[in-house]
Design an enzyme around this catalytic site. Structure first.
Site, PDB file in Angstrom:
ATOM      1  N   ASP A  36       0.861  -1.183   0.000  1.00 10.29           N
ATOM      2  CA  ASP A  36       0.000   0.000   0.000  1.00 10.29           C
ATOM      3  C   ASP A  36       0.900   1.236   0.000  1.00 10.29           C
ATOM      4  O   ASP A  36       1.245   1.772   1.041  1.00 10.29           O
ATOM      5  CB  ASP A  36      -0.906  -0.024   1.235  1.00 10.29           C
ATOM      6  CG  ASP A  36      -1.961   1.071   1.201  1.00 10.29           C
ATOM      7  OD1 ASP A  36      -1.910   1.928   0.297  1.00 10.29           O
ATOM      8  OD2 ASP A  36      -2.835   1.082   2.086  1.00 10.29           O
ATOM      9  N   HIS A  37       1.271   1.673  -1.201  1.00 11.75           N
ATOM     10  CA  HIS A  37       2.236   2.762  -1.373  1.00 11.75           C
ATOM     11  C   HIS A  37       1.604   3.943  -2.112  1.00 11.75           C
ATOM     12  O   HIS A  37       0.637   3.780  -2.850  1.00 11.75           O
ATOM     13  CB  HIS A  37       3.436   2.283  -2.194  1.00 11.75           C
ATOM     14  CG  HIS A  37       4.469   1.569  -1.391  1.00 11.75           C
ATOM     15  ND1 HIS A  37       5.815   1.737  -1.597  1.00 11.75           N
ATOM     16  CD2 HIS A  37       4.367   0.684  -0.378  1.00 11.75           C
ATOM     17  CE1 HIS A  37       6.499   0.978  -0.745  1.00 11.75           C
ATOM     18  NE2 HIS A  37       5.638   0.329  -0.006  1.00 11.75           N
ATOM     19  N   GLY A 105       4.786   2.675   9.017  1.00  8.86           N
ATOM     20  CA  GLY A 105       4.917   3.459   7.798  1.00  8.86           C
ATOM     21  C   GLY A 105       6.339   3.787   7.392  1.00  8.86           C
ATOM     22  O   GLY A 105       7.302   3.560   8.125  1.00  8.86           O
ATOM     23  N   GLU A 106       6.444   4.357   6.185  1.00 10.17           N
ATOM     24  CA  GLU A 106       7.713   4.840   5.643  1.00 10.17           C
ATOM     25  C   GLU A 106       7.544   6.294   5.205  1.00 10.17           C
ATOM     26  O   GLU A 106       6.496   6.680   4.697  1.00 10.17           O
ATOM     27  CB  GLU A 106       8.154   4.008   4.423  1.00 10.17           C
ATOM     28  CG  GLU A 106       8.207   2.525   4.651  1.00 10.17           C
ATOM     29  CD  GLU A 106       7.007   1.807   4.068  1.00 10.17           C
ATOM     30  OE1 GLU A 106       6.198   2.437   3.355  1.00 10.17           O
ATOM     31  OE2 GLU A 106       6.864   0.609   4.347  1.00 10.17           O
ATOM     32  N   ASN A 109       6.064   7.256   1.662  1.00  8.43           N
ATOM     33  CA  ASN A 109       4.639   7.337   1.346  1.00  8.43           C
ATOM     34  C   ASN A 109       3.880   8.346   2.199  1.00  8.43           C
ATOM     35  O   ASN A 109       2.886   8.916   1.753  1.00  8.43           O
ATOM     36  CB  ASN A 109       4.002   5.955   1.548  1.00  8.43           C
ATOM     37  CG  ASN A 109       4.656   4.899   0.704  1.00  8.43           C
ATOM     38  OD1 ASN A 109       4.685   4.996  -0.508  1.00  8.43           O
ATOM     39  ND2 ASN A 109       5.205   3.888   1.353  1.00  8.43           N
ATOM     40  N   THR A 191       9.462  -8.717   7.576  1.00  9.79           N
ATOM     41  CA  THR A 191      10.146  -8.870   6.291  1.00  9.79           C
ATOM     42  C   THR A 191      11.519  -9.502   6.438  1.00  9.79           C
ATOM     43  O   THR A 191      12.210  -9.689   5.434  1.00  9.79           O
ATOM     44  CB  THR A 191      10.301  -7.498   5.602  1.00  9.79           C
ATOM     45  OG1 THR A 191      11.047  -6.618   6.453  1.00  9.79           O
ATOM     46  CG2 THR A 191       8.938  -6.886   5.298  1.00  9.79           C
TER      47      THR A 191
END
Length: 327
Positions: A36-37, A105-106, A109, A191
């Site tokens: 989801d980006h 989050g990142e 994004n 991950t």
């Protein structure tokens, strides 16, 4: 053991992602997981459609396969009240096949809405905890208000709620996030094949499914597979501390100029040899994960899905911790 297929929304357009999901169902995968980006990791990946629209189309065109976000950040770009509504709607449209994967989050994004992305990891964790509390509160039904340190809602109600709420899998990479996953989630998402992530999750009381993305790159030859993964997925070897901080694809381009094919070959299962794929997957099984997502960075998704169906399905499903196998 359940096996998923990663829908890389950074690398394919919306119609192609739906097509791959249909193929994955036909090939016997248990679920698909979609990123989801807002931006791709690298400009040459070239895509980033709106994940929730793609999920709705997949739900309409499939019958059996599970659906999951991997993962959604419910704190900046999306308000948790919107995520609560979206996930409830997806659960209804998919007849209960949806899992909400969430994480802190990142910057890549979240910065795009102009509200800033917290520099402090502890603040991001505080926001994720509040977001999960809001989602859970809204899923109780009725009008709800919440006043947190970072997030709030006022007289909000999700009107369309499924009888069985979707499970929430929380992304974790360290002790704080694993506690959040155990306390406020129904499952774990990671991950990296690190046993301490699963161990920390269990010690904090978590007993749900444990998702992990297994890096792969299929092509008829090993070097061709590694070259394709290097071109589009070299960001994956930088580690989460880098991946969460850089703001734009150009920054990932600059940060990965020294990544070599050898680095890809060390981390990814590349080429046509099933033994290498089971070797990489075994590391995640040994670490305690039981929901393995096949993350193909190779140039031919159809070829990979066919390879999985013919060569990998039974091998990977038969893996057990310590190298034991049901096969």
């Amino acid at each position: 053991m359940k096996i998923g297929y990663k829908l890389a929304s950074e690398s394919f357009g919306p119609a192609e992602l739906v097509r791959q999901a249909v193929l994955a169902e036909e090939a016997g995968f248990d679920f698909v997981e979609i990123s989801d980006h807002y931006h791709p990791w690298l400009d040459n990946q070239g895509h980033s459609p709106f994940t929730w629209t793609v999920l709705g189309s997949i739900a309409a065109k499939t019958d059996r396969i599970g659906l999951a976000t991997g993962v959604t950040c419910p704190t900046v770009r999306y308000h948790p009240a919107i995520v609560a509504q979206a996930a409830a709607t997806m659960a209804l449209l998919s007849d209960g096949r949806f899992t909400l994967g969430v994480g802190s989050g990142e910057r890549l994004n979240e910065h795009v809405v102009g509200q800033g992305f917290p520099d402090s990891v502890s603040t991001r964790h505080e926001m994720l905890r509040e977001a999960l509390e809001i989602i859970r509160l809204l899923w109780l039904g009725g009008y709800r208000s919440y006043e947190g340190k970072h997030l709030r809602i006022e007289d909000a109600r999700v009107f369309d709620l499924p009888d069985e709420l979707p499970p929430i899998a929380v992304a974790a990479s360290g002790p704080v996030s694993t506690r959040i996953a155990a306390e406020l989630g129904d499952g774990l998402f990671a991950t990296e094949a690190k046993p301490e992530i699963v161990q920390g999750y269990r010690e904090a009381g978590g007993d749900g499914p444990r998702y992990a993305e297994v890096p792969m790159a299929w092509a008829p030859d090993e070097r061709g597979a590694a070259k394709a993964a290097l071109e589009t997925s070299r960001w994956a070897v930088t580690g989460w501390k880098v991946m969460s901080e850089l703001p734009n694809p150009v920054n990932f381009e600059a940060a990965t100029t020294t990544v070599r094919e050898e680095d890809i070959l060390e981390k990814f299962a590349c080429g046509p040899d099933p033994a290498r794929y089971t070797e990489v997957a075994q590391g995640f099984v040994d670490a305690g994960f039981d929901m393995l997502v096949m993350q193909n960075a190779g140039p031919d998704p159809d070829g990979f899905i066919d390879f999985y169906r013919r060569e990998l399905d039974g091998r990977i499903r038969g893996l057990r911790p310590g190298g034991a196998s049901d096969r």
